[in-house]
Design an enzyme around this catalytic site. Structure first.
Site, PDB file in Angstrom:
ATOM      1  N   ASP A  31       0.855  -1.185   0.000  1.00 28.12           N
ATOM      2  CA  ASP A  31       0.000   0.000   0.000  1.00 28.12           C
ATOM      3  C   ASP A  31       0.894   1.240   0.000  1.00 28.12           C
ATOM      4  O   ASP A  31       1.890   1.308   0.725  1.00 28.12           O
ATOM      5  CB  ASP A  31      -0.910  -0.010   1.237  1.00 28.12           C
ATOM      6  N   ASN A  86     -12.938  -2.719   3.042  1.00 24.00           N
ATOM      7  CA  ASN A  86     -13.999  -1.722   3.090  1.00 24.00           C
ATOM      8  C   ASN A  86     -14.918  -1.923   1.884  1.00 24.00           C
ATOM      9  O   ASN A  86     -14.431  -2.029   0.755  1.00 24.00           O
ATOM     10  CB  ASN A  86     -13.405  -0.309   3.057  1.00 24.00           C
ATOM     11  N   HIS A  99     -10.516  -5.119  -2.637  1.00 21.55           N
ATOM     12  CA  HIS A  99      -9.172  -5.345  -2.098  1.00 21.55           C
ATOM     13  C   HIS A  99      -9.276  -5.622  -0.613  1.00 21.55           C
ATOM     14  O   HIS A  99     -10.186  -5.136   0.066  1.00 21.55           O
ATOM     15  CB  HIS A  99      -8.249  -4.150  -2.348  1.00 21.55           C
ATOM     16  N   HIS A 101      -6.998  -5.287   2.822  1.00 23.92           N
ATOM     17  CA  HIS A 101      -5.791  -4.750   3.458  1.00 23.92           C
ATOM     18  C   HIS A 101      -5.201  -5.826   4.359  1.00 23.92           C
ATOM     19  O   HIS A 101      -5.931  -6.459   5.136  1.00 23.92           O
ATOM     20  CB  HIS A 101      -6.137  -3.552   4.344  1.00 23.92           C
TER      21      HIS A 101
HETATM   22  P1  AMP Z   1      -9.743   1.805   0.595  1.00 23.13           P
HETATM   23  O1  AMP Z   1      -9.923   3.076   1.390  1.00 23.13           O
HETATM   24  O2  AMP Z   1     -10.110   0.578   1.385  1.00 23.13           O
HETATM   25  O3  AMP Z   1     -10.420   1.875  -0.751  1.00 23.13           O
HETATM   26  O4  AMP Z   1      -8.181   1.669   0.391  1.00 23.13           O
HETATM   27  C1  AMP Z   1      -7.515   2.059  -0.765  1.00 23.13           C
HETATM   28  C2  AMP Z   1      -6.049   1.930  -0.468  1.00 23.13           C
HETATM   29  O5  AMP Z   1      -5.353   2.011  -1.693  1.00 23.13           O
HETATM   30  C3  AMP Z   1      -5.483   3.033   0.443  1.00 23.13           C
HETATM   31  O6  AMP Z   1      -4.939   2.445   1.628  1.00 23.13           O
HETATM   32  C4  AMP Z   1      -4.411   3.695  -0.416  1.00 23.13           C
HETATM   33  O7  AMP Z   1      -3.271   4.076   0.320  1.00 23.13           O
HETATM   34  C5  AMP Z   1      -4.111   2.619  -1.424  1.00 23.13           C
HETATM   35  N1  AMP Z   1      -3.583   3.093  -2.693  1.00 23.13           N
HETATM   36  C6  AMP Z   1      -4.042   4.119  -3.462  1.00 23.13           C
HETATM   37  N2  AMP Z   1      -3.312   4.252  -4.582  1.00 23.13           N
HETATM   38  C7  AMP Z   1      -2.366   3.275  -4.538  1.00 23.13           C
HETATM   39  C8  AMP Z   1      -1.290   2.891  -5.411  1.00 23.13           C
HETATM   40  N3  AMP Z   1      -1.064   3.527  -6.570  1.00 23.13           N
HETATM   41  N4  AMP Z   1      -0.508   1.869  -5.032  1.00 23.13           N
HETATM   42  C9  AMP Z   1      -0.719   1.225  -3.856  1.00 23.13           C
HETATM   43  N5  AMP Z   1      -1.721   1.526  -3.004  1.00 23.13           N
HETATM   44  C10 AMP Z   1      -2.532   2.553  -3.328  1.00 23.13           C
END
Ligand code: AMP
Ligand code: ZN
Length: 137
Positions: A31, A86, A99, A101
């Site tokens: 992440d 989420n 996804h 985490h």
């Molecule tokens: P969510 O809030 O559950 O949709 O989490 C999305 C996650 O994607 C967040 O923790 C971000 O930090 C992560 N994220 C966004 N852009 C990227 C990227 N280019 N590479 C890796 N992680 C990302």
């Protein structure tokens, strides 16, 4: 795949990521805004918005979840992990490609209070961390 979807484009290799693991159904990568050192995401290769209505999506990411949990315990000394997904904007979802985490946890910061915040220290030297996780053991 959707050209409008960030994680579809990461899966397709059109946007770089620090990939940790993959198989024919899912991909795991670091992440970019970690809550803890080694915070990773496991995403299915196929596009779906979230995992709330599709039990098979959890089977697709399952091997990646255990592989990343094993990796961060062995290589980073994590003592445990949180698995979190989420579903829906109201739940805090920001990227609408399913996804999970994987959040490594360490003895010096146990429990749930204060977990969900970006940690600049955990984001320091992501390239070095990725090299450590993916290099020879
Ligand atoms: P969510 O809030 O559950 O949709 O989490 C999305 C996650 O994607 C967040 O923790 C971000 O930090 C992560 N994220 C966004 N852009 C990227 C990227 N280019 N590479 C890796 N992680 C990302
Ligand atoms: Zn997608």
């Amino acid at each position: 795949m959707s050209q409008d979807c960030l994680f579809c484009r990461i899966v397709a290799g059109q946007i770089p990521s620090r990939q940790l693991w993959s198989d024919d159904r899912a991909v795991a990568f670091l992440d970019i805004g970690p809550w803890q050192r080694g915070h990773s995401l496991v995403v299915p290769r196929r596009h779906l918005a979230d995992g709330a209505d599709d039990a098979s999506a959890w089977q697709e990411v399952g091997p990646g979840l255990t592989a990343v949990a094993d990796l961060v315990r062995r290589r980073l000394g994590a003592d445990g992990v949180n698995f979190l997904s989420n579903a829906g904007a109201v739940a805090g979802q920001e990227v609408f490609h399913f996804h999970v985490h994987v959040i490594p946890r360490y003895q010096d910061n146990p429990g749930m209070s204060g977990l969900i915040r970006r940690d600049p220290a955990a984001a320091c030297d992501l390239d070095g961390l990725w090299a450590h996780l993916t290099g020879p053991s």
